[in-house]
Design an enzyme around this catalytic site. Structure first.
Site, PDB file in Angstrom:
ATOM      1  CB  SER A 125      -0.853  -0.023   1.268  1.00 15.40           C
ATOM      2  OG  SER A 125      -1.444   1.227   1.483  1.00 15.40           O
ATOM      3  CE1 TYR A 150      -4.312  -3.309   5.640  1.00 18.93           C
ATOM      4  CE2 TYR A 150      -3.879  -0.981   5.257  1.00 18.93           C
ATOM      5  CZ  TYR A 150      -4.132  -2.247   4.778  1.00 18.93           C
ATOM      6  OH  TYR A 150      -4.187  -2.455   3.411  1.00 18.93           O
ATOM      7  CE  LYS A 154      -1.595  -4.812   3.392  1.00 11.36           C
ATOM      8  NZ  LYS A 154      -1.799  -6.153   2.816  1.00 11.36           N
TER       9      LYS A 154
HETATM   10  P1  NAD Z   1     -11.095  -7.544   1.152  1.00  7.53           P
HETATM   11  O1  NAD Z   1     -11.323  -7.598   2.619  1.00  7.53           O
HETATM   12  O2  NAD Z   1     -12.249  -7.232   0.279  1.00  7.53           O
HETATM   13  O3  NAD Z   1     -10.452  -8.923   0.653  1.00  7.53           O
HETATM   14  C1  NAD Z   1      -9.624  -9.715   1.473  1.00  7.53           C
HETATM   15  C2  NAD Z   1     -10.142 -11.155   1.380  1.00  7.53           C
HETATM   16  O4  NAD Z   1      -9.284 -11.991   2.159  1.00  7.53           O
HETATM   17  C3  NAD Z   1     -11.551 -11.317   1.927  1.00  7.53           C
HETATM   18  O5  NAD Z   1     -12.327 -12.068   1.008  1.00  7.53           O
HETATM   19  C4  NAD Z   1     -11.363 -12.080   3.241  1.00  7.53           C
HETATM   20  O6  NAD Z   1     -12.459 -12.926   3.516  1.00  7.53           O
HETATM   21  C5  NAD Z   1     -10.086 -12.844   2.966  1.00  7.53           C
HETATM   22  N1  NAD Z   1      -9.259 -13.166   4.136  1.00  7.53           N
HETATM   23  C6  NAD Z   1      -8.862 -12.343   5.150  1.00  7.53           C
HETATM   24  N2  NAD Z   1      -8.088 -13.017   6.012  1.00  7.53           N
HETATM   25  C7  NAD Z   1      -7.964 -14.285   5.537  1.00  7.53           C
HETATM   26  C8  NAD Z   1      -7.296 -15.446   5.979  1.00  7.53           C
HETATM   27  N3  NAD Z   1      -6.581 -15.458   7.107  1.00  7.53           N
HETATM   28  N4  NAD Z   1      -7.396 -16.571   5.234  1.00  7.53           N
HETATM   29  C9  NAD Z   1      -8.124 -16.593   4.086  1.00  7.53           C
HETATM   30  N5  NAD Z   1      -8.783 -15.538   3.630  1.00  7.53           N
HETATM   31  C10 NAD Z   1      -8.703 -14.379   4.342  1.00  7.53           C
HETATM   32  O7  NAD Z   1      -9.895  -6.501   0.901  1.00  7.53           O
HETATM   33  P2  NAD Z   1      -9.375  -5.863  -0.450  1.00  7.53           P
HETATM   34  O8  NAD Z   1      -9.730  -4.432  -0.464  1.00  7.53           O
HETATM   35  O9  NAD Z   1      -9.741  -6.719  -1.598  1.00  7.53           O
HETATM   36  O10 NAD Z   1      -7.811  -5.923  -0.180  1.00  7.53           O
HETATM   37  C11 NAD Z   1      -7.017  -6.991  -0.660  1.00  7.53           C
HETATM   38  C12 NAD Z   1      -5.593  -6.780  -0.222  1.00  7.53           C
HETATM   39  O11 NAD Z   1      -5.136  -5.521  -0.698  1.00  7.53           O
HETATM   40  C13 NAD Z   1      -5.387  -6.751   1.291  1.00  7.53           C
HETATM   41  O12 NAD Z   1      -4.154  -7.365   1.584  1.00  7.53           O
HETATM   42  C14 NAD Z   1      -5.336  -5.278   1.589  1.00  7.53           C
HETATM   43  O13 NAD Z   1      -4.616  -5.016   2.764  1.00  7.53           O
HETATM   44  C15 NAD Z   1      -4.616  -4.751   0.364  1.00  7.53           C
HETATM   45  N6  NAD Z   1      -4.851  -3.324   0.095  1.00  7.53           N
HETATM   46  C16 NAD Z   1      -6.133  -2.873  -0.030  1.00  7.53           C
HETATM   47  C17 NAD Z   1      -6.366  -1.520  -0.270  1.00  7.53           C
HETATM   48  C18 NAD Z   1      -7.773  -0.977  -0.394  1.00  7.53           C
HETATM   49  O14 NAD Z   1      -7.922   0.242  -0.277  1.00  7.53           O
HETATM   50  N7  NAD Z   1      -8.782  -1.814  -0.637  1.00  7.53           N
HETATM   51  C19 NAD Z   1      -5.282  -0.638  -0.403  1.00  7.53           C
HETATM   52  C20 NAD Z   1      -3.981  -1.143  -0.289  1.00  7.53           C
HETATM   53  C21 NAD Z   1      -3.788  -2.497  -0.039  1.00  7.53           C
HETATM   54  N1  UFG Z   2     -12.702  11.129   3.174  1.00  8.15           N
HETATM   55  C1  UFG Z   2     -13.711  12.025   3.453  1.00  8.15           C
HETATM   56  N2  UFG Z   2     -14.895  11.533   3.912  1.00  8.15           N
HETATM   57  C2  UFG Z   2     -15.120  10.200   4.111  1.00  8.15           C
HETATM   58  C3  UFG Z   2     -14.079   9.283   3.816  1.00  8.15           C
HETATM   59  C4  UFG Z   2     -12.887   9.781   3.362  1.00  8.15           C
HETATM   60  O1  UFG Z   2     -13.539  13.232   3.306  1.00  8.15           O
HETATM   61  O2  UFG Z   2     -16.208   9.823   4.549  1.00  8.15           O
HETATM   62  C5  UFG Z   2     -11.425  11.642   2.664  1.00  8.15           C
HETATM   63  C6  UFG Z   2     -10.247  11.265   3.537  1.00  8.15           C
HETATM   64  O3  UFG Z   2     -10.079  12.222   4.565  1.00  8.15           O
HETATM   65  C7  UFG Z   2      -9.107  11.248   2.521  1.00  8.15           C
HETATM   66  C8  UFG Z   2      -9.781  10.783   1.231  1.00  8.15           C
HETATM   67  O4  UFG Z   2     -11.170  11.038   1.422  1.00  8.15           O
HETATM   68  O5  UFG Z   2      -8.626  12.540   2.326  1.00  8.15           O
HETATM   69  C9  UFG Z   2      -9.578   9.311   0.951  1.00  8.15           C
HETATM   70  O6  UFG Z   2      -9.921   8.582   2.115  1.00  8.15           O
HETATM   71  P1  UFG Z   2     -10.082   6.987   2.122  1.00  8.15           P
HETATM   72  O7  UFG Z   2     -10.476   6.576   3.500  1.00  8.15           O
HETATM   73  O8  UFG Z   2     -10.960   6.559   0.999  1.00  8.15           O
HETATM   74  O9  UFG Z   2      -8.621   6.471   1.752  1.00  8.15           O
HETATM   75  P2  UFG Z   2      -7.233   6.687   2.511  1.00  8.15           P
HETATM   76  O10 UFG Z   2      -6.351   7.419   1.570  1.00  8.15           O
HETATM   77  O11 UFG Z   2      -7.422   7.251   3.849  1.00  8.15           O
HETATM   78  O12 UFG Z   2      -6.732   5.169   2.715  1.00  8.15           O
HETATM   79  C10 UFG Z   2      -7.044   4.112   1.792  1.00  8.15           C
HETATM   80  C11 UFG Z   2      -7.281   2.812   2.543  1.00  8.15           C
HETATM   81  C12 UFG Z   2      -5.998   2.339   3.176  1.00  8.15           C
HETATM   82  C13 UFG Z   2      -4.939   2.243   2.141  1.00  8.15           C
HETATM   83  C14 UFG Z   2      -4.774   3.565   1.458  1.00  8.15           C
HETATM   84  C15 UFG Z   2      -3.745   3.506   0.376  1.00  8.15           C
HETATM   85  O13 UFG Z   2      -8.243   3.011   3.577  1.00  8.15           O
HETATM   86  O14 UFG Z   2      -6.211   1.053   3.690  1.00  8.15           O
HETATM   87  O15 UFG Z   2      -6.012   3.966   0.889  1.00  8.15           O
HETATM   88  O16 UFG Z   2      -3.978   2.436  -0.485  1.00  8.15           O
HETATM   89  F1  UFG Z   2      -3.785   1.865   2.714  1.00  8.15           F
END
Ligand code: NAD
Ligand code: UFG
Length: 340
Positions: A125, A150, A154
């Site tokens: 991330s 969290y 990463k």
């Molecule tokens: P998500 O929660 O939708 O998907 C994760 C999946 O993994 C889920 O289906 C959950 O049931 C499964 N899971 C969790 N723990 C498990 C375990 N121990 N064994 C088997 N399955 C398990 O999340 P996502 O948004 O699709 O994110 C996927 C990956 O990307 C994660 O590693 C997350 O940290 C990373 N990531 C997400 C974002 C974001 O903003 N969505 C940003 C940066 C990184």
């Molecule tokens: N924001 C609002 N109102 C809301 C939600 C968010 O104004 O209700 C603003 C936040 O303050 C920020 C921007 O919108 O400025 C984006 O916020 P998000 O929560 O959508 O995303 P972040 O950048 O805070 O973080 C996300 C995921 C993290 C991940 C990161 C980078 O939550 O898990 O992106 O991938 F690590």
């Protein structure tokens, strides 16, 4: 070729599974369904006309994981999504995050480290950069102390993989540092399904637009940016999915320049929160009810990607606009609620 996708029924994983199936890979999914549901398999089938092989396995279950790899010795690549991902929850319950995100990764690496050949894509991330000193953020920007457990998982995860790659040259890995993944498959068959009140901007916007939430709170308009609201790099989940496939193919085609590589996956363009609100309104024709409230703790002012490494080395570039992303998120929200 057999590809294992852990967490493949989650938001990003399911879109990657679609991309892999469309390119005729043989896809195996394991997921413990802690943040997803079996219905996602139907969504995938609606899009691709086929489903991946699925087993309900918790990656932390060493025995089951070992048994899975014994039964599937011909897995050529692994994309590891399985993790917990809610920043706020990780602050409340850090051990849940260290236990799930770190243990699962360690057990997976234990299965991969002694294979003749192993290829791993890790979901990292842009949070690893914190508030970067220079924008756009390059991959060589320093990793800053994590703002949350969290985020720390990463950083630690990348370090663990790097350490193992140093001593196990048959293991090749790429960490993809996602910026802000948004949107859904354009068919509306799969998308993001946050549990409870969404913490992220785009699902909060679509839930407000559909009437589930009364009003969007815009967190802070006193940032030193063009309109005072914070800047992020919003990347369409299908662009992100394509990046996983090219990264995996780089490993499998033995093109990587070192055993462990990192790539930023973003569009390269930053948008303010108010620009996202406006883009949503113009992409969908829906008026959004919002108000400005104080800043959210832990938010950085601005983060957007320098994408040259991904563009040149991976040969990957984001294709979709912010409006495309928001229109697809809206399509998904409408589909989900029509089934409620
Ligand atoms: P998500 O929660 O939708 O998907 C994760 C999946 O993994 C889920 O289906 C959950 O049931 C499964 N899971 C969790 N723990 C498990 C375990 N121990 N064994 C088997 N399955 C398990 O999340 P996502 O948004 O699709 O994110 C996927 C990956 O990307 C994660 O590693 C997350 O940290 C990373 N990531 C997400 C974002 C974001 O903003 N969505 C940003 C940066 C990184
Ligand atoms: N924001 C609002 N109102 C809301 C939600 C968010 O104004 O209700 C603003 C936040 O303050 C920020 C921007 O919108 O400025 C984006 O916020 P998000 O929560 O959508 O995303 P972040 O950048 O805070 O973080 C996300 C995921 C993290 C991940 C990161 C980078 O939550 O898990 O992106 O991938 F690590």
């Amino acid at each position: 070729m057999k590809i294992l996708v852990t967490g493949g029924l989650g938001y990003i994983g399911s879109h990657v599974v679609v991309e892999l199936l469309n390119r005729n890979y043989d896809v195996l999914v394991i997921d413990n369904l802690s943040n997803s549901s079996l219905k996602v398999l139907d969504g995938i089938e609606n899009i691709c006309g086929k489903k991946p092989d699925f087993e309900k396995i918790d990656v932390r279950d060493k025995g089951e994981l070992n048994d899975f790899f014994k039964r599937n010795q011909n897995v050529q690549g692994v994309i590891h999504f399985a993790a917990s991902k809610a920043v706020g929850e990780s602050v409340e319950n850090p051990l849940l995050y260290y236990e799930n995100n770190i243990n699962a990764l360690v057990y997976l690496l234990q299965e991969l480290q002694d294979k003749e050949e192993a290829h791993l894509i890790f979901s990292s991330s842009c949070t690893v950069y914190g508030q970067a000193d220079e924008l756009p953020i390059t991959e060589s920007a320093p990793v800053k102390p994590a703002e949350s457990p969290y985020g720390n998982t990463k950083q630690i995860g990348e370090e663990i993989i790097q350490d193992v790659c140093k001593v196990k040259p048959a293991l090749k890995a790429i960490a993809l540092r996602y910026f802000n993944p948004v949107g859904a498959h354009h068919t509306g068959h799969i998308g993001e399904l946050p549990l409870g009140t969404p913490q992220n901007l785009v699902p909060y916007i679509t839930q407000t637009a559909i009437g589930l939430r009364e009003q969007l709170s815009v967190f802070g308009d006193d940032y030193p940016t063009r309109d005072g609201t914070a800047i992020r790099d919003y990347i369409h989940v299908m662009d992100l999915a394509a990046a996983h496939v090219v990264a995996l193919e780089r490993l499998m085609n033995k093109k990587s320049s070192s055993n462990f590589e990192t790539f930023n996956i973003g569009t390269g363009t930053g948008s303010t929160v108010l620009e996202v609100v406006n883009a949503f309104e113009s992409a969908t024709g829906v008026d959004l009810n919002y108000k400005i409230v104080p800043r959210r703790e832990g938010d950085v002012t601005a983060a957007y990607a320098h994408t040259e490494r991904a563009n040149k080395v991976l040969g990957w570039k984001a294709q979709y606009s912010l409006e495309d992303s928001l229109a697809s998120a809206w399509q998904w929200e409408k589909n989900v609620r029509s089934k409620d």
